[in-house]
Design an enzyme around this catalytic site. Structure first.
Site, PDB file in Angstrom:
ATOM      1  CG  MET A   1      62.298  27.243 -32.412  1.00 39.56           C
ATOM      2  SD  MET A   1      61.728  26.971 -33.859  1.00 39.56           S
ATOM      3  CE  MET A   1      61.603  25.223 -34.155  1.00 39.56           C
TER       4      MET A   1
ATOM      5  CG  LEU B   1      60.709  25.455 -23.104  1.00 37.61           C
ATOM      6  CD1 LEU B   1      61.340  26.390 -21.950  1.00 37.61           C
ATOM      7  CD2 LEU B   1      61.845  25.431 -24.174  1.00 37.61           C
TER       8      LEU B   1
ATOM      9  N   GLY C   1      66.370  18.790 -22.213  1.00 38.71           N
ATOM     10  CA  GLY C   1      67.517  19.779 -22.981  1.00 38.71           C
ATOM     11  C   GLY C   1      67.506  21.075 -23.070  1.00 38.71           C
ATOM     12  CG  HIS C   2      64.342  23.338 -24.747  1.00 35.82           C
ATOM     13  ND1 HIS C   2      63.451  22.631 -24.803  1.00 35.82           N
ATOM     14  CD2 HIS C   2      64.896  24.056 -26.006  1.00 35.82           C
ATOM     15  CE1 HIS C   2      63.114  22.290 -26.151  1.00 35.82           C
ATOM     16  NE2 HIS C   2      64.091  23.397 -26.874  1.00 35.82           N
TER      17      HIS C   2
ATOM     18  CD  GLN D   1      64.331  27.730 -36.898  1.00 32.18           C
ATOM     19  OE1 GLN D   1      64.566  28.902 -36.345  1.00 32.18           O
ATOM     20  NE2 GLN D   1      64.692  26.721 -36.219  1.00 32.18           N
TER      21      GLN D   1
ATOM     22  N   GLY E   1      72.616  23.833 -28.144  1.00 29.04           N
ATOM     23  CA  GLY E   1      72.564  22.215 -27.780  1.00 29.04           C
ATOM     24  C   GLY E   1      73.463  21.548 -29.071  1.00 29.04           C
ATOM     25  CD  GLU E   2      78.365  19.284 -27.220  1.00 28.76           C
ATOM     26  OE1 GLU E   2      78.182  17.993 -26.869  1.00 28.76           O
ATOM     27  OE2 GLU E   2      79.316  19.865 -26.554  1.00 28.76           O
TER      28      GLU E   2
ATOM     29  CG  ASP F   1      69.496  20.943 -32.706  1.00 29.36           C
ATOM     30  OD1 ASP F   1      68.668  20.624 -33.696  1.00 29.36           O
ATOM     31  OD2 ASP F   1      69.231  21.058 -31.725  1.00 29.36           O
TER      32      ASP F   1
ATOM     33  CB  SER G   1      63.650  16.271 -30.031  1.00 32.11           C
ATOM     34  OG  SER G   1      63.179  16.960 -31.043  1.00 32.11           O
TER      35      SER G   1
HETATM   36  P1  AMP Z   1      64.742  24.318 -30.216  1.00 25.65           P
HETATM   37  O1  AMP Z   1      63.768  24.701 -29.325  1.00 25.65           O
HETATM   38  O2  AMP Z   1      64.462  22.678 -30.653  1.00 25.65           O
HETATM   39  O3  AMP Z   1      64.921  25.099 -31.363  1.00 25.65           O
HETATM   40  O4  AMP Z   1      66.353  24.124 -29.440  1.00 25.65           O
HETATM   41  C1  AMP Z   1      66.645  25.075 -28.765  1.00 25.65           C
HETATM   42  C2  AMP Z   1      67.897  24.655 -28.169  1.00 25.65           C
HETATM   43  O5  AMP Z   1      67.802  23.686 -27.329  1.00 25.65           O
HETATM   44  C3  AMP Z   1      68.922  24.489 -29.276  1.00 25.65           C
HETATM   45  O6  AMP Z   1      70.127  25.019 -29.004  1.00 25.65           O
HETATM   46  C4  AMP Z   1      68.898  22.852 -29.259  1.00 25.65           C
HETATM   47  O7  AMP Z   1      70.344  22.509 -29.757  1.00 25.65           O
HETATM   48  C5  AMP Z   1      68.923  22.790 -27.605  1.00 25.65           C
HETATM   49  N1  AMP Z   1      68.448  21.342 -27.615  1.00 25.65           N
HETATM   50  C6  AMP Z   1      67.296  20.632 -28.117  1.00 25.65           C
HETATM   51  N2  AMP Z   1      67.201  19.316 -27.778  1.00 25.65           N
HETATM   52  C7  AMP Z   1      68.441  19.298 -26.951  1.00 25.65           C
HETATM   53  C8  AMP Z   1      68.887  18.230 -26.242  1.00 25.65           C
HETATM   54  N3  AMP Z   1      68.303  16.982 -26.255  1.00 25.65           N
HETATM   55  N4  AMP Z   1      70.020  18.165 -25.580  1.00 25.65           N
HETATM   56  C9  AMP Z   1      70.391  19.480 -25.362  1.00 25.65           C
HETATM   57  N5  AMP Z   1      70.332  20.565 -25.973  1.00 25.65           N
HETATM   58  C10 AMP Z   1      69.131  20.624 -26.678  1.00 25.65           C
END
Ligand code: AMP
Length: 290
Positions: free
Chosen positions: A30, A33, A36-37, A61, A148-149, A151, A186
C-alpha cells in the site's frame, strides 16, 4: 523500472517477459514504503527474474472509521525506493482502475480464520484483502508472490485463498523487519508521536517475554498470553486489542502451543493500532533445555 498505471500495460509487459522465458515475482504493497517492504522486493529479486511491486491503498480493506484518507501516500518516494531495490515494474493504479464503476464481485473467505484476531475488530478487512490480492494475481499472473510474516493472519489467509482458488502461485512468507528497539516496521508507525513511539516498543517486549517463557518450557497458551498482557498493561499509552496463542495454519485458539503455532498481538498506542507476532519454534525450547 517501468511505471504502469493500467492493467493492460502490466499484462502486456508480463506477457513479453514470459515469452522470453523469465519468471515473475509480485510484491503487493500500500506504499509508504520502508525496509520491511524492501526486504520483500529483495527476496523477489533474488528468486525471480523480474519483480512487479504494486502500490495501491486498497479502500475495500479499510473498515468504516479507519484511516483510509489519512493513510500516508508519497508515490515519488516509493518509486525511488523500489527502483533502488531492483524492482522491474511498479503498478500504481487508480481506485477506478482496480474497481471500475459497477464492480460487484468480491472474494470472501467463509472461514473462522478471517473472523479471528484482527477479523474481530476489522470485519471487512480480509474480504478487501482477498479481493484486491485476487485482482493483482489475475493482472500480474506471477510465479511467486511475497508477503510479510508481520501480517501473519493475512499471510495465512492468502495461503488458504491461493489453495482454494487454485491460482497456482507460490506464496512466499518473509521475516519481520524491525527497528532498533524491536518495533516491527510499519507504515502506520509514522502516526506515532514521540512519546507514543517510545511506548510502542512494548509490543516487541511482549514478544520477547512470550519467547522467553516458551524457551523456559512453558507450553500453556493462556499462561503465555497472560504474562504478555501483564507486561503490556504496564505501559500507560497501550490498550490491548488481543494477545492470542493460535494454530499457525487455521488460526484457531490453542491450549497447548507447539511448533508452528502463532502468538499474535494487536495493541493500540494512543489511536494507532499496531500488530506483531512470533511463531513458536520447538527448536528454541530444546536448545535451552540442553
Ligand atoms: P502494506 O503496505 O502494509 O500492505 O504491506 C505490504 C507487504 O509488506 C505485506 O505483505 C506486509 O506483510 C509486508 N510488511 C509490512 N511490514 C513489514 C515488516 N516490518 N517486515 C516484513 N514485511 C512487512
Amino acid at each position: 523500472m517501468i511505471t504502469a498505471t493500467t492493467k493492460d500495460e502490466v499484462r502486456k509487459q508480463v506477457k513479453r517477459w514470459k515469452e522470453a522465458g523469465l519468471t515473475v515475482g509480485l510484491v503487493p504493497t500500500m506504499g509508504a514504503l520502508h525496509q520491511g517492504h524492501v526486504s520483500l522486493v529483495e527476496a523477489s529479486v533474488s528468486q525471480c527474474d523480474r519483480t512487479v511491486a504494486s502500490v495501491f491503498v486498497n479502500p475495500t480493506q479499510f473498515s468504516a472509521g479507519e484511516d483510509l484518507e489519512a493513510y500516508p501516500r508519497d508515490f515519488e518516494r516509493d518509486r525511488e525506493i523500489l527502483e533502488k531495490a531492483g524492482c522491474s515494474m511498479v503498478f500504481h493504479p487508480s481506485v477506478e482502475e482496480m474497481y471500475p464503476a459497477g464492480s460487484a464481485t468480491y472474494v470472501d473467505m467463509d472461514s473462522e480464520m478471517t473472523r479471528q484476531l484482527c477479523g474481530r475488530s476489522r470485519p471487512a478487512h480480509f474480504r478487501g484483502v482477498c479481493t484486491v490480492v485476487s485482482k493483482l494475481f489475475n493482472i500480474v499472473t506471477p510465479h511467486k508472490a511475497f508477503f510479510g510474516e508481520k501480517d501473519a493472519q493475512q499471510l495465512a489467509v492468502i495461503r488458504q485463498m491461493e489453495r482454494d482458488m487454485a491460482f497456482g502461485i507460490t506464496i512466499v512468507g518473509c521475516p519481520t523487519v524491525r527497528e532498533e528497539d524491536g518495533l516491527a516496521r510499519s507504515s502506520r508507525n509514522a502516526y506515532l508521536k514521540e512519546e507514543e513511539r517510545k511506548a510502542a516498543s512494548v509490543l516487541y517486549k511482549a514478544v520477547v517475554e512470550g519467547r522467553r517463557l516458551i524457551r523456559r518450557g512453558e507450553g500453556n497458551g493462556r499462561r503465555i498470553e497472560k504474562a504478555m498482557r501483564e507486561l503490556i498493561e504496564k505501559e500507560p499509552l497501550a490498550r490491548i486489542d488481543y494477545v492470542e496463542a493460535v494454530d499457525g495454519a487455521t488460526l484457531q485458539p490453542k491450549e497447548t502451543v507447539e511448533d508452528g503455532d502463532l502468538i499474535a498481538l494487536a495493541v493500540y498506542i494512543g489511536k494507532t493500532r499496531l500488530i506483531d507476532n512470533f511463531t513458536v519454534r520447538n527448536g528454541e525450547r530444546e536448545s535451552i533445555k540442553k
